[in-house]
Design a protein around this motif. Structure first.
Motif, PDB file in Angstrom:
ATOM      1  N   LEU A 184       0.827  -1.208   0.000  1.00  0.00           N
ATOM      2  CA  LEU A 184       0.000   0.000   0.000  1.00  0.00           C
ATOM      3  C   LEU A 184       0.858   1.253   0.000  1.00  0.00           C
ATOM      4  O   LEU A 184       1.850   1.346   0.715  1.00  0.00           O
TER       5      LEU A 184
ATOM      6  N   PRO B  96      -4.433   4.575  -4.518  1.00  0.00           N
ATOM      7  CA  PRO B  96      -5.462   4.772  -3.496  1.00  0.00           C
ATOM      8  C   PRO B  96      -6.628   3.794  -3.606  1.00  0.00           C
ATOM      9  O   PRO B  96      -7.280   3.489  -2.602  1.00  0.00           O
ATOM     10  N   HIS B  97      -6.906   3.298  -4.825  1.00  0.00           N
ATOM     11  CA  HIS B  97      -8.021   2.358  -4.978  1.00  0.00           C
ATOM     12  C   HIS B  97      -7.731   1.045  -4.259  1.00  0.00           C
ATOM     13  O   HIS B  97      -8.654   0.403  -3.733  1.00  0.00           O
TER      14      HIS B  97
ATOM     15  N   SER C 139      -5.738   0.789  -1.553  1.00  0.00           N
ATOM     16  CA  SER C 139      -5.861   1.110  -0.124  1.00  0.00           C
ATOM     17  C   SER C 139      -7.323   1.086   0.299  1.00  0.00           C
ATOM     18  O   SER C 139      -7.667   0.554   1.368  1.00  0.00           O
ATOM     19  N   GLN C 140      -8.185   1.647  -0.543  1.00  0.00           N
ATOM     20  CA  GLN C 140      -9.615   1.652  -0.213  1.00  0.00           C
ATOM     21  C   GLN C 140     -10.195   0.241  -0.260  1.00  0.00           C
ATOM     22  O   GLN C 140     -11.049  -0.121   0.566  1.00  0.00           O
ATOM     23  N   LEU C 141      -9.722  -0.582  -1.203  1.00  0.00           N
ATOM     24  CA  LEU C 141     -10.162  -1.973  -1.267  1.00  0.00           C
ATOM     25  C   LEU C 141      -9.818  -2.695   0.027  1.00  0.00           C
ATOM     26  O   LEU C 141     -10.625  -3.456   0.577  1.00  0.00           O
TER      27      LEU C 141
ATOM     28  N   VAL D  77      -9.276  -1.278   3.030  1.00  0.00           N
ATOM     29  CA  VAL D  77     -10.104  -0.725   4.113  1.00  0.00           C
ATOM     30  C   VAL D  77     -11.507  -1.320   4.063  1.00  0.00           C
ATOM     31  O   VAL D  77     -12.079  -1.699   5.097  1.00  0.00           O
ATOM     32  N   ASP D  78     -12.063  -1.426   2.863  1.00  0.00           N
ATOM     33  CA  ASP D  78     -13.400  -2.014   2.721  1.00  0.00           C
ATOM     34  C   ASP D  78     -13.398  -3.480   3.166  1.00  0.00           C
ATOM     35  O   ASP D  78     -14.357  -3.951   3.802  1.00  0.00           O
TER      36      ASP D  78
ATOM     37  N   HIS E 230     -13.373  -3.592   6.934  1.00  0.00           N
ATOM     38  CA  HIS E 230     -14.647  -3.180   7.520  1.00  0.00           C
ATOM     39  C   HIS E 230     -15.790  -4.147   7.211  1.00  0.00           C
ATOM     40  O   HIS E 230     -16.873  -4.022   7.805  1.00  0.00           O
TER      41      HIS E 230
ATOM     42  N   THR F  54      -1.672   7.349   4.043  1.00  0.00           N
ATOM     43  CA  THR F  54      -2.120   5.976   3.814  1.00  0.00           C
ATOM     44  C   THR F  54      -1.949   5.142   5.076  1.00  0.00           C
ATOM     45  O   THR F  54      -2.838   4.364   5.452  1.00  0.00           O
TER      46      THR F  54
ATOM     47  N   GLN G  78      -4.715   5.941   7.461  1.00  0.00           N
ATOM     48  CA  GLN G  78      -5.971   5.324   7.038  1.00  0.00           C
ATOM     49  C   GLN G  78      -6.003   3.840   7.414  1.00  0.00           C
ATOM     50  O   GLN G  78      -7.007   3.326   7.921  1.00  0.00           O
TER      51      GLN G  78
ATOM     52  N   ALA H 215      -8.399   1.729  10.254  1.00  0.00           N
ATOM     53  CA  ALA H 215      -9.216   0.581   9.858  1.00  0.00           C
ATOM     54  C   ALA H 215      -8.881  -0.637  10.716  1.00  0.00           C
ATOM     55  O   ALA H 215      -9.783  -1.322  11.228  1.00  0.00           O
TER      56      ALA H 215
END
Length: 239
Positions: free
Chosen positions: A11, A16-17, A19-21, A23-24, A27, A55, A58, A62
């Protein structure tokens, strides 16, 4: 319940996509897990817990949310984030494990490794690894200003990419004899590792006993997760 294993997310701010994947994923699926094991290279580079990084912030938030849901998270250092320390682990509520580590999952002892120590044919890398894991080397590096550490990491990544392109795939893969040695030394029949970015489940003949080596995938284009439940394993993509 299912135990989750991931590695080689690499990461950083440039993707960023992904990193968001991640985090999702934390969660959602990870909240229902028995535990989450991150087996190295969570980050593309780590130059010290004191270096500001959005990052990393973030990701820490999470992972800390898992602790609030009573889902433990365990971390083994990789070759890119071996300097990740206690301060960041506390922020992320991760438990640091040595490399290698043996964990018991549903009554079975499993050997966890990042995997870089299995690549014994890559002599130049192993020499650098030995140098950079020296506590004196690490203290000297972490004492340098952040901007100098950032420049060093950027140069090291570029050199690593050039080096990897210049050598054959066999050199950067695991050494079969080293795999057998580790399984026998630790008295286990299942090994899980990352590092090579060659996801697969390999059957191994351990002198008449069946054994298994699971290689985790990277998160460059999509996610990859190993799910262990009821004695069964499944290595799947995360999108």
């Amino acid at each position: 319940m299912t135990t989750l294993f991931i590695s080689d997310l690499h990461l950083d701010a440039s993707r960023p996509h992904i990193s968001q994947l991640f985090v999702d994923f934390v969660h959602s699926e990870a909240t229902r897990a028995n535990a989450l094991y991150i087996i190295g290279d969570l980050f593309e580079a780590w130059i010290g817990d004191d270096a500001a990084d959005a990052t990393a912030d973030q990701v820490a938030a999470a992972l800390a949310s898992l602790h609030a849901r009573n889902v433990p998270c365990f971390f083994i250092h990789g070759n890119r984030d071996f300097l990740l320390g206690d301060a960041y682990a506390r922020r992320a509520r991760m438990t640091l494990l040595p490399d290698p580590s043996i964990v018991e999952i549903e009554g079975e002892r499993i050997l966890l490794m990042h995997g870089d120590t299995l690549c014994t044919d890559d002599a130049p890398y192993q020499a650098f690894r030995a140098q950079s894991r020296n506590p004196a080397w690490q203290r000297a590096f972490l004492a340098r200003p952040v901007v100098e550490r950032q420049a060093f990491a950027a140069q090291a990544r570029a050199e690593s990419q050039r080096y990897t392109r210049s050598i054959g795939d066999a050199i950067t893969d695991v050494n079969a004899a080293e795999v057998l040695s580790e399984l026998r030394q630790h008295g286990v029949r299942r090994m899980i590792h990352g590092h090579t970015h060659r996801p697969a489940i390999h059957a191994i003949d351990l002198g008449g006993d069946d054994a298994e080596r699971v290689v985790l995938g990277d998160w460059y284009e999509q996610g990859s997760v190993l799910r262990c439940s009821g004695g069964l394993t499944a290595l799947d993509a995360v999108r």
